[in-house]
Design an enzyme around this catalytic site. Structure first.
Site, PDB file in Angstrom:
ATOM      1  N   HIS A 111       3.896   1.259 -15.751  1.00 51.85           N
ATOM      2  CA  HIS A 111       3.031   2.417 -15.507  1.00 51.85           C
ATOM      3  C   HIS A 111       3.697   3.316 -14.479  1.00 51.85           C
ATOM      4  CE1 HIS A 111       1.715  -1.150 -13.339  1.00 51.85           C
ATOM      5  NE2 HIS A 111       1.489  -0.361 -12.310  1.00 51.85           N
ATOM      6  N   GLN A 165       9.587  -6.934  -4.226  1.00 49.28           N
ATOM      7  CA  GLN A 165      10.839  -6.268  -4.568  1.00 49.28           C
ATOM      8  C   GLN A 165      10.660  -6.026  -6.056  1.00 49.28           C
ATOM      9  OE1 GLN A 165      13.488  -4.701  -5.966  1.00 49.28           O
ATOM     10  NE2 GLN A 165      14.170  -6.700  -6.663  1.00 49.28           N
ATOM     11  N   ASP A 181       1.508   2.006  -6.787  1.00 49.51           N
ATOM     12  CA  ASP A 181       0.177   1.502  -7.142  1.00 49.51           C
ATOM     13  C   ASP A 181      -0.710   1.378  -5.911  1.00 49.51           C
ATOM     14  OD1 ASP A 181       1.436   1.245  -9.542  1.00 49.51           O
ATOM     15  OD2 ASP A 181       0.945  -0.869  -9.851  1.00 49.51           O
ATOM     16  N   SER A 239       3.430  -9.000 -14.306  1.00 46.72           N
ATOM     17  CA  SER A 239       4.183  -7.956 -15.000  1.00 46.72           C
ATOM     18  C   SER A 239       4.513  -8.317 -16.446  1.00 46.72           C
ATOM     19  CB  SER A 239       5.494  -7.731 -14.232  1.00 46.72           C
ATOM     20  OG  SER A 239       6.403  -7.005 -15.013  1.00 46.72           O
ATOM     21  N   GLU A 274       7.185  -7.761 -17.683  1.00 48.86           N
ATOM     22  CA  GLU A 274       8.573  -8.255 -17.695  1.00 48.86           C
ATOM     23  C   GLU A 274       8.607  -9.768 -17.934  1.00 48.86           C
ATOM     24  OE1 GLU A 274      11.709  -6.756 -17.303  1.00 48.86           O
ATOM     25  OE2 GLU A 274      10.655  -4.877 -17.605  1.00 48.86           O
ATOM     26  N   TYR A 283      13.763 -10.988 -11.197  1.00 49.34           N
ATOM     27  CA  TYR A 283      12.455 -10.376 -10.908  1.00 49.34           C
ATOM     28  C   TYR A 283      11.376 -11.029 -11.761  1.00 49.34           C
ATOM     29  CZ  TYR A 283       8.652  -6.940 -11.326  1.00 49.34           C
ATOM     30  OH  TYR A 283       7.415  -6.338 -11.379  1.00 49.34           O
ATOM     31  N   ALA A 301       2.571  -6.026  -3.116  1.00 51.45           N
ATOM     32  CA  ALA A 301       3.903  -5.943  -2.493  1.00 51.45           C
ATOM     33  C   ALA A 301       4.904  -6.781  -3.273  1.00 51.45           C
ATOM     34  CB  ALA A 301       3.842  -6.417  -1.044  1.00 51.45           C
ATOM     35  N   ILE A 344       0.826  -1.227   0.000  1.00 52.58           N
ATOM     36  CA  ILE A 344       0.000   0.000   0.000  1.00 52.58           C
ATOM     37  C   ILE A 344       0.852   1.266   0.000  1.00 52.58           C
ATOM     38  CG2 ILE A 344      -0.261   0.195   2.542  1.00 52.58           C
ATOM     39  CD1 ILE A 344      -3.328   0.826   1.811  1.00 52.58           C
TER      40      ILE A 344
HETATM   41  P1  NDP Z   1       6.634  -0.189  -5.561  1.00 56.18           P
HETATM   42  O1  NDP Z   1       8.038  -0.667  -5.597  1.00 56.18           O
HETATM   43  O2  NDP Z   1       6.347   1.275  -5.625  1.00 56.18           O
HETATM   44  O3  NDP Z   1       5.939  -0.745  -4.226  1.00 56.18           O
HETATM   45  C1  NDP Z   1       6.258  -1.992  -3.686  1.00 56.18           C
HETATM   46  C2  NDP Z   1       5.525  -2.155  -2.373  1.00 56.18           C
HETATM   47  O4  NDP Z   1       5.827  -3.461  -1.825  1.00 56.18           O
HETATM   48  C3  NDP Z   1       5.891  -1.130  -1.298  1.00 56.18           C
HETATM   49  O5  NDP Z   1       4.721  -0.772  -0.596  1.00 56.18           O
HETATM   50  C4  NDP Z   1       6.830  -1.932  -0.388  1.00 56.18           C
HETATM   51  O6  NDP Z   1       6.852  -1.460   0.939  1.00 56.18           O
HETATM   52  C5  NDP Z   1       6.130  -3.276  -0.438  1.00 56.18           C
HETATM   53  N1  NDP Z   1       6.972  -4.376   0.047  1.00 56.18           N
HETATM   54  C6  NDP Z   1       8.191  -4.753  -0.406  1.00 56.18           C
HETATM   55  N2  NDP Z   1       8.639  -5.794   0.303  1.00 56.18           N
HETATM   56  C7  NDP Z   1       7.698  -6.089   1.231  1.00 56.18           C
HETATM   57  C8  NDP Z   1       7.582  -7.052   2.264  1.00 56.18           C
HETATM   58  N3  NDP Z   1       8.545  -7.947   2.502  1.00 56.18           N
HETATM   59  N4  NDP Z   1       6.456  -7.065   3.019  1.00 56.18           N
HETATM   60  C9  NDP Z   1       5.474  -6.167   2.811  1.00 56.18           C
HETATM   61  N5  NDP Z   1       5.526  -5.209   1.852  1.00 56.18           N
HETATM   62  C10 NDP Z   1       6.631  -5.174   1.078  1.00 56.18           C
HETATM   63  O7  NDP Z   1       5.857  -0.951  -6.732  1.00 56.18           O
HETATM   64  P2  NDP Z   1       4.658  -0.442  -7.671  1.00 56.18           P
HETATM   65  O8  NDP Z   1       3.623   0.188  -6.828  1.00 56.18           O
HETATM   66  O9  NDP Z   1       5.214   0.269  -8.842  1.00 56.18           O
HETATM   67  O10 NDP Z   1       4.097  -1.831  -8.238  1.00 56.18           O
HETATM   68  C11 NDP Z   1       3.109  -2.576  -7.543  1.00 56.18           C
HETATM   69  C12 NDP Z   1       3.213  -4.029  -7.936  1.00 56.18           C
HETATM   70  O11 NDP Z   1       2.999  -4.156  -9.342  1.00 56.18           O
HETATM   71  C13 NDP Z   1       4.571  -4.662  -7.674  1.00 56.18           C
HETATM   72  O12 NDP Z   1       4.347  -6.017  -7.332  1.00 56.18           O
HETATM   73  C14 NDP Z   1       5.277  -4.580  -9.021  1.00 56.18           C
HETATM   74  O13 NDP Z   1       6.267  -5.572  -9.145  1.00 56.18           O
HETATM   75  C15 NDP Z   1       4.108  -4.806  -9.954  1.00 56.18           C
HETATM   76  N6  NDP Z   1       4.241  -4.209 -11.273  1.00 56.18           N
HETATM   77  C16 NDP Z   1       4.541  -2.886 -11.391  1.00 56.18           C
HETATM   78  C17 NDP Z   1       4.634  -2.305 -12.626  1.00 56.18           C
HETATM   79  C18 NDP Z   1       4.920  -0.854 -12.773  1.00 56.18           C
HETATM   80  O14 NDP Z   1       5.208  -0.422 -13.903  1.00 56.18           O
HETATM   81  N7  NDP Z   1       4.820  -0.043 -11.736  1.00 56.18           N
HETATM   82  C19 NDP Z   1       4.442  -3.099 -13.853  1.00 56.18           C
HETATM   83  C20 NDP Z   1       4.016  -4.458 -13.599  1.00 56.18           C
HETATM   84  C21 NDP Z   1       3.949  -4.979 -12.352  1.00 56.18           C
HETATM   85  P3  NDP Z   1       7.925  -0.312   1.424  1.00 56.18           P
HETATM   86  O15 NDP Z   1       7.276   0.992   1.083  1.00 56.18           O
HETATM   87  O16 NDP Z   1       8.019  -0.591   2.876  1.00 56.18           O
HETATM   88  O17 NDP Z   1       9.194  -0.552   0.655  1.00 56.18           O
HETATM   89  P1  GDP Z   2      11.588  -2.047 -15.968  1.00 54.21           P
HETATM   90  O1  GDP Z   2      11.001  -2.169 -17.331  1.00 54.21           O
HETATM   91  O2  GDP Z   2      10.683  -2.571 -14.894  1.00 54.21           O
HETATM   92  O3  GDP Z   2      12.960  -2.596 -15.845  1.00 54.21           O
HETATM   93  O4  GDP Z   2      11.610  -0.461 -15.658  1.00 54.21           O
HETATM   94  P2  GDP Z   2      12.823   0.578 -15.539  1.00 54.21           P
HETATM   95  O5  GDP Z   2      12.206   1.930 -15.552  1.00 54.21           O
HETATM   96  O6  GDP Z   2      13.720   0.240 -14.391  1.00 54.21           O
HETATM   97  O7  GDP Z   2      13.667   0.339 -16.867  1.00 54.21           O
HETATM   98  C1  GDP Z   2      13.088   0.509 -18.148  1.00 54.21           C
HETATM   99  C2  GDP Z   2      14.170   0.482 -19.210  1.00 54.21           C
HETATM  100  O8  GDP Z   2      14.988   1.641 -19.079  1.00 54.21           O
HETATM  101  C3  GDP Z   2      15.099  -0.725 -19.133  1.00 54.21           C
HETATM  102  O9  GDP Z   2      15.290  -1.219 -20.437  1.00 54.21           O
HETATM  103  C4  GDP Z   2      16.410  -0.125 -18.618  1.00 54.21           C
HETATM  104  O10 GDP Z   2      17.579  -0.815 -19.071  1.00 54.21           O
HETATM  105  C5  GDP Z   2      16.342   1.258 -19.245  1.00 54.21           C
HETATM  106  N1  GDP Z   2      17.206   2.242 -18.566  1.00 54.21           N
HETATM  107  C6  GDP Z   2      18.162   3.002 -19.165  1.00 54.21           C
HETATM  108  N2  GDP Z   2      18.786   3.759 -18.248  1.00 54.21           N
HETATM  109  C7  GDP Z   2      18.235   3.474 -17.059  1.00 54.21           C
HETATM  110  C8  GDP Z   2      18.492   3.946 -15.730  1.00 54.21           C
HETATM  111  O11 GDP Z   2      19.351   4.771 -15.471  1.00 54.21           O
HETATM  112  N3  GDP Z   2      17.679   3.427 -14.734  1.00 54.21           N
HETATM  113  C9  GDP Z   2      16.707   2.508 -15.001  1.00 54.21           C
HETATM  114  N4  GDP Z   2      15.950   2.065 -13.995  1.00 54.21           N
HETATM  115  N5  GDP Z   2      16.474   2.024 -16.240  1.00 54.21           N
HETATM  116  C10 GDP Z   2      17.228   2.513 -17.259  1.00 54.21           C
END
Ligand code: NDP
Ligand code: GDP
Length: 339
Positions: free
Chosen positions: A181, A85, A13, A127, A129, A151, A83, A9
């Site tokens: 996103h 990494q 997202d 994802s 990915e 990942y 949640a 949370i």
């Molecule tokens: P963020 O990295 O912004 O948020 C991750 C969240 O997970 C944080 O609230 C973090 O808490 C929490 N978290 C990490 N480890 C733990 C743990 N051990 N126990 C409880 N909570 C934990 O991710 P996004 O909001 O961008 O993404 C949301 C989800 O969607 C993720 O699963 C991500 O992999 C997936 N996703 C995201 C995309 C994107 O483009 N944003 C695309 C596709 C999938 P804390 O604040 O304490 O670190």
């Molecule tokens: P991802 O698609 O979840 O890996 O999202 P990121 O935003 O981390 O990376 C998107 C793309 O940007 C990947 O192809 C990376 O290799 C490229 N990229 C280029 N330079 C950077 C950088 O400095 N940081 C990150 N995070 N990505 C980078």
């Protein structure tokens, strides 16, 4: 009143989803992991002005007993497992932690639903990915996966376990295969936010250059506010299923830089430098999604264009850094600039 439990949370997202569900009249609960820096943990929820409207409960995704306790305390109608990494680059440095939280953590939540409250509807944050080394030029729910990072491999495990719990135990479990996103609340380590933050620093004279890695990769970028809406729509369907969520437009990192620097009146080539340290051991070169099924079944389409999102992100980063500069001024100067 419907109850939703969100893991993750405090992330990008999680914060937007909490806001969306509160607006829909939900009671929203969040799993919050303990931190020694508690005051910064809720920053996104504070930014959206929703932190006082939620109930945050201590727990950790890797600790099954805490997930079980929260599930039996809340008995939510809907569970959103966000949640993780979530940073691809870090997953090579921390492959076991990534497997344990991003992969096995999802199974802890599925187990808690199955054992404690099987009537709950479950959403898994899968994802794009997982498509990795793409097997089709445009990726849909029918495209085979080819993960290219620890990942992505962990997300695939969680994805298939979601499908498996649906088929084995009849859980209402759905998986959203979301393409990248972004938003002003995106983590600073991701490329879009790193770029908009860099633009703001350079524009305000706080930095002279921005170091990036591979500029040739392309991503299908949408706005997080649109994407959390799709999550909720999935759980409103009678039948659980998996959906690709994407805009259908793919843009290179280079073109994203041109847009963001251009918005601030800067020429990106003058400021962006590349560094081999930021290249990845294996790259996902292209992601380009087909969200036709989500449109047909959920009635979902994105509302924000890439240009609008870039403008919102650059403006937000300019405002953040202007605020920091103002804080550093002596009190008399702050009064003159209206701080
Ligand atoms: P963020 O990295 O912004 O948020 C991750 C969240 O997970 C944080 O609230 C973090 O808490 C929490 N978290 C990490 N480890 C733990 C743990 N051990 N126990 C409880 N909570 C934990 O991710 P996004 O909001 O961008 O993404 C949301 C989800 O969607 C993720 O699963 C991500 O992999 C997936 N996703 C995201 C995309 C994107 O483009 N944003 C695309 C596709 C999938 P804390 O604040 O304490 O670190
Ligand atoms: P991802 O698609 O979840 O890996 O999202 P990121 O935003 O981390 O990376 C998107 C793309 O940007 C990947 O192809 C990376 O290799 C490229 N990229 C280029 N330079 C950077 C950088 O400095 N940081 C990150 N995070 N990505 C980078």
């Amino acid at each position: 009143m419907r109850k939703a439990l969100i893991t993750g949370i405090t992330g990008q997202d999680g914060a937007y989803l909490a806001q969306f569900l509160l607006q829909q009249g939900y009671e929203v609960y969040g799993l919050l992991r303990r931190s020694a820096s508690a005051e910064v943990i809720g920053e996104r929820l504070r930014w959206l002005g929703v932190i006082d409207d939620l109930r945050l409960i201590d727990g950790d995704l890797s600790d099954l007993s805490s997930v079980l306790r929260i599930m039996s305390e809340v008995k939510p109608d809907e569970v959103y497992n966000l949640a993780a990494q979530s940073f691809v680059h870090a997953s090579w440095q921390q492959p076991l932690l990534t497997g344990s939280i991003t992969g096995l953590g999802a199974v802890n939540v599925l187990e808690a639903v199955r054992l404690v409250h099987p009537a709950a509807r479950f959403y898994q944050a899968s994802s794009s990915e997982m498509f990795g080394k793409i097997q089709e030029s445009v990726q849909s729910e029918r495209t085979p996966f080819y993960p290219r990072s620890p990942y992505a491999a962990a997300k695939m495990y969680a994805h298939w376990m979601t499908v498996n719990y649906r088929e084995s135990f009849g859980l209402h479990a759905s998986s959203g295969i979301l393409f990248n996103h972004e938003s002003p609340l995106r983590g600073i380590e991701f490329v879009t936010r790193k770029v908009t933050d860099g633009v703001a620093r350079i524009k305000l004279g706080l930095a002279r250059e921005l170091k990036l890695g591979n500029l040739d990769a392309t991503r299908d970028w949408g706005h997080a506010r649109d994407y959390v809406r799709a999550m909720a729509l999935m759980l409103r369907q009678e039948t659980p299923d998996d959906y690709v969520i994407a805009t259908g437009r793919t843009t290179s990192i280079r073109d994203f830089c041109a847009m963001a620097f251009g918005y601030a009146g800067l020429a990106w080539e003058e400021f962006v430098k590349t560094s081999s340290d930021l290249m990845r051991p294996a790259e996902v070169d292209v992601l380009h999604g087909d969200a036709g099924k989500a449109k047909a079944v959920l009635g979902w389409t994105p509302s924000c264009t890439l240009e609008e999102m870039v403008a919102e992100m650059v403006e937000a980063d300019l405002a953040r850094h202007r605020g920091r500069i103002t804080q550093m001024l002596p009190i008399e100067a702050r009064l003159t600039v209206g701080a």
